[in-house]
Structure formats: C-alpha cells, structure tokens
Design an enzyme around this catalytic site. Structure first.
Site, PDB file in Angstrom:
ATOM      1  N   PHE A 153       0.815  -1.215   0.000  1.00 44.76           N
ATOM      2  CA  PHE A 153       0.000   0.000   0.000  1.00 44.76           C
ATOM      3  C   PHE A 153       0.848   1.265   0.000  1.00 44.76           C
ATOM      4  CE2 PHE A 153       0.854  -0.013   4.526  1.00 44.76           C
ATOM      5  CZ  PHE A 153       0.672   1.299   4.952  1.00 44.76           C
ATOM      6  N   LYS A 154       2.098   1.152   0.421  1.00 48.46           N
ATOM      7  CA  LYS A 154       2.974   2.326   0.450  1.00 48.46           C
ATOM      8  C   LYS A 154       3.195   2.924  -0.946  1.00 48.46           C
ATOM      9  CE  LYS A 154       3.652   1.450   4.855  1.00 48.46           C
ATOM     10  NZ  LYS A 154       4.918   1.176   5.486  1.00 48.46           N
ATOM     11  N   ASP A 155       3.029   2.102  -1.992  1.00 49.54           N
ATOM     12  CA  ASP A 155       3.223   2.604  -3.353  1.00 49.54           C
ATOM     13  C   ASP A 155       2.253   3.734  -3.687  1.00 49.54           C
ATOM     14  OD1 ASP A 155       5.320   0.872  -4.195  1.00 49.54           O
ATOM     15  OD2 ASP A 155       3.878  -0.735  -4.534  1.00 49.54           O
TER      16      ASP A 155
ATOM     17  N   THR B 177       7.783   0.345   3.394  1.00 47.56           N
ATOM     18  CA  THR B 177       8.072   1.740   3.064  1.00 47.56           C
ATOM     19  C   THR B 177       9.387   1.861   2.305  1.00 47.56           C
ATOM     20  OG1 THR B 177       6.837   2.700   4.901  1.00 47.56           O
ATOM     21  CG2 THR B 177       8.632   4.016   4.030  1.00 47.56           C
TER      22      THR B 177
END
Length: 450
Positions: A106-108, A139
């Site tokens: 999800f960090k993308d 991250t």
C-alpha cells in the site's frame, strides 16, 4: 492552504515547503491549518484519479492544476490494475486491495506520488535533495521504487537487519541505480526511526546535506492515502467501518482525516499485532513503550507510532502547546496516560490485538471459505472485523507473496508469486551500520548529493 507544526514552532508554510521540510524543524509533524470538507456525494461516477485530483486540489494551491494532473497520471501509471485500488466483496466483508503498485504494498500509493512530487519541486527550484527514511519493510522498497533513477535525489533507507522479510529486503537491495542506499541497521525498526528523528533534529546537518523525508511523517503521504477511503466508499455505496492494520498510525490517520473531511465512516478499527501500543492506547488510555516483539507481520513490529502526534493534535483541539508538552513527557518517561480523553479516543477508534496464532488461523479460514489468500498484516485487519455487524472494509496492505513464510505456515503452500517478485534473487546493494546516529551521519556525509 498553509501548513504548520503540531508543536507551534513552524507556521504559515506552503504545501511545497511542507513536503520538502518533512519533519518540522521544531521536531513536530506538519499539519494543514484547517481540514477542508469534501462532500462524498460529489464523487459519484468518478474514478480513483479524479477523486485524487479533487482531494489534492483542496490541499495544494502552490502547484498548477495541470501539473497536479500530470503528477497523478505519472504516479498511477505504474499500477497493474486500472482501478488502482480494486475492492473485492466476500459476504458482508470487503477487501480493498492496496497492493497493485510496483512493490506490491500500500505504500506505493503514496510513495509513487511523493517521488514524482519531489522531482517536480526540485526541478522547479533547481535544488538537490537527500532523502532519509526508516522502514519496517514496505516503506523502504516503495520509497526506492518511487525515487530510483530520479534526478537530483539520493535516497538512504534504514531497515532492521533480520527484521524484514526476505522479499522486502530483496526489493530494497536488488537495485542497480546509483542514487539508492539501503542500510541494514543492527537494531529494531524503532532504533531506525530514532536515528532518523535525531538526525532531523540537527538543523545544521539537515540544512547542509539537504535532507528530506519519505516516512509517513511527510504530510504528502497522508494526503495520498485519504483518496482510497473515498474510493472505497464510492464502490460500497453505503456507510461502512474500515479495519486498518497499522503500526505507525499513518494509514488509519488518513482515514481519520477523511472522516473529518466529511466521509461518513461508521467506525475506524485499529488492528495491531502483538506489538500493541496503539491497542492499549485505544482500550485503556495508556500509550507506553514495550519491547518490540518479532512477529509474522513484521511491518507492524513497532512500538512508537510516527503519526501518533498528529492525532494528539486533534484530540486536544489543535492545541500545539499541549502537544509539545505531551511529547516532551513521552520522550522523558516513555509513557503517557489519557484518562481524561478515553471517551473521545474510543469514539474515534476501536481497536483489536491479534496474535501470531490468530493470524495463521485467519489466513487458513479465509482461504478455506473464499479461496482467497491474505497476507499476515491483512489477516490482522480481517480478524478485527469478524464480530462486526455492519459492513466493513479491510485494507489489504500487501500482496501475500511478500510473506511466503507465514503463508506456507498457514496453508502448507506458497502464494502465487508475481513475475516482478519472482525475478528478485540477489542482494546487489546493501550497506551495514550499527544503530548509532553518528554512524549513519558519517555514511550520509560520504555519499550525499551536494
């Protein structure tokens, strides 16, 4: 829109300056001067990118709208699903897949945007930047993939040696780009995070080496994460709870801001693993350090949550003097007690703590019922909504193939490996340092871009 610090020492700065500052120069976190409203009824028939543009416009007024549109298009062109964050339904549950970016985490969603944003600002200002960040796993790789090969930028990522999954480490180290420096620290993620914060506190060092941050202390990351709460609401078309696996409080804080903006979220469920400082805060009003435990969900193996201070700012009605006092007390004693605020905290969040045994059982049960594999972090979120009577969306934070050990332990076989992950097989660029501020500062001095 102007920005300020949670600790009073910075105010009236632009969005671009807030992005470049990262951590406020007074040690606090950057927040907007006010939280704008965004009517959820206005998102009907819009796609992810259109919603992102609408929300970004509310917070960004010092970048031309055409440039914001270009940044959005460029950032999300790297995702392998046209919806960016597709929503899957399983009975009364929904899984919001946040892992379709280049590093399958999800960090993308935030870091592809932030990487392009840095490049845009640096080009306009004819400046250079050395990015410094700490990671508990995802991250770091997302930051590297967001910044590798970019002009006028070097990126230094600290991660705990033996504290991330093999796939996560390979994603950080199997990189040819010469502007990337993955640094394995002899310590925990909290040690890495402490080093980062101490270095950023040194104003002279920060200025001399043009340091910037990609951790969730950078408000641009929070901004990008608000978008998928609205997008999920659009797809479900009714009020829902959101279950958020979190260790650093950033992902769920974005949901908290979305609610302040007007999104009718029924409940924000904070899902933790056995590193449960946030669970204890919500349930008992105590925020106190413990030893970090190594678990099957390593990205949440955190005891000091980077974004907790931002929530305190709103909990105490944007009283920055109170926040400053509280953080000084926590730094001194390692503990805060919120007996006077427990009712407010529990109206903002509920919380659930999930053990490794429960993670494995949840992965097994969910696969058995739906033929769908969830990663161990997402399993914490799923376990946390089993008893909910209202529709609930669980944020799926990573592709299960990134955590093959847990999946094999739960199911007896591995999750299918995306082609780009399967190609990772070496550790080309890896640098080791001890867990001291001095060692990392020395490394930066040797390799920073001037």
């Amino acid at each position: 829109m102007l920005y300020k610090s949670t600790r009073c020492g910075v105010k009236n700065i632009s969005f671009k300056d807030a992005v470049m500052m990262g951590l406020a120069t007074d040690g606090g976190l950057i927040v907007p001067e006010f939280v704008p409203k965004y009517d959820p009824q206005s998102i009907k028939n819009k796609n992810f990118k259109s919603i992102a543009f609408d929300i970004f416009k509310l917070y960004i007024d010092d970048i031309k709208e055409d440039d914001v549109l270009e940044l959005i298009e460029k950032s999300y062109s790297t995702f392998d699903d046209d919806e960016i964050t597709p929503l899957r339904q399983f009975g009364q549950f929904y899984i919001l897949e946040l892992f379709h970016g280049p590093t399958y985490a999800f960090k993308d969603i935030a870091l592809q945007f932030l990487g392009n944003l840095f490049e845009h600002i640096l080009k306009k200002r004819n400046q250079t930047l050395n990015i410094l960040g700490a990671t508990s796993g995802d991250t770091g790789s997302a930051a590297i993939y967001g910044l590798k090969g970019k002009k006028n930028v070097k990126v230094f990522i600290l991660y705990p040696q033996n504290g991330v999954s093999l796939t996560q480490e390979l994603q950080m180290c199997d990189i040819d780009d010469e502007n990337v420096f993955p640094i394995a620290v002899n310590g925990t993620f909290d040690d890495c995070q402490y080093i980062i914060k101490e270095i950023f506190k040194d104003a002279a060092f920060k200025e001399k080496y043009h340091l910037g941050s990609i951790n969730s202390i950078n408000f641009a990351r929070i901004l990008a994460q608000i978008v998928y709460y609205y997008y999920a609401f659009l797809k479900v078309e009714k009020n829902v709870a959101f279950s958020v696996p979190t260790g650093n409080f950033g992902d769920i804080f974005a949901g908290f801001l979305a609610k302040l903006m007007g999104l009718p979220i029924e409940k924000l469920i904070l899902a933790t693993n056995e590193n449960d400082i946030l669970y204890r805060f919500v349930c008992f009003g105590e925020y106190a350090k413990n030893q970090v435990k190594k678990t099957l969900s390593p990205s949440m193996d955190i005891q000091v949550a980077s974004n907790f201070e931002r929530y305190l700012y709103y909990l105490y009605d944007q009283n920055c003097s109170k926040v400053k006092d509280l953080m000084q007390e926590f730094n001194k004693n390692g503990k805060l007690v919120f007996n006077d605020k427990i009712l407010q905290i529990q109206s903002d969040f509920s919380a659930y703590r999930v053990s490794d045994e429960e993670i494995l059982q949840t992965i097994k049960d969910f696969y058995g019922k739906y033929n769908y594999i969830i990663d161990p972090h997402t399993a914490c979120g799923v376990k946390s909504i089993i008893d909910e009577s209202i529709p609930a969306v669980c944020l799926a934070t990573a592709h299960p193939a990134k955590f093959s050990q847990a999946i094999e332990k739960a199911l007896g076989f591995s999750a299918p490996m995306p082609q780009n992950l399967a190609k990772l097989s070496t550790k080309k660029r890896k640098f080791k340092e001890d867990n001291s501020v001095e060692a990392v500062e020395h490394f930066i001095k040797e390799h920073a871009i001037s």
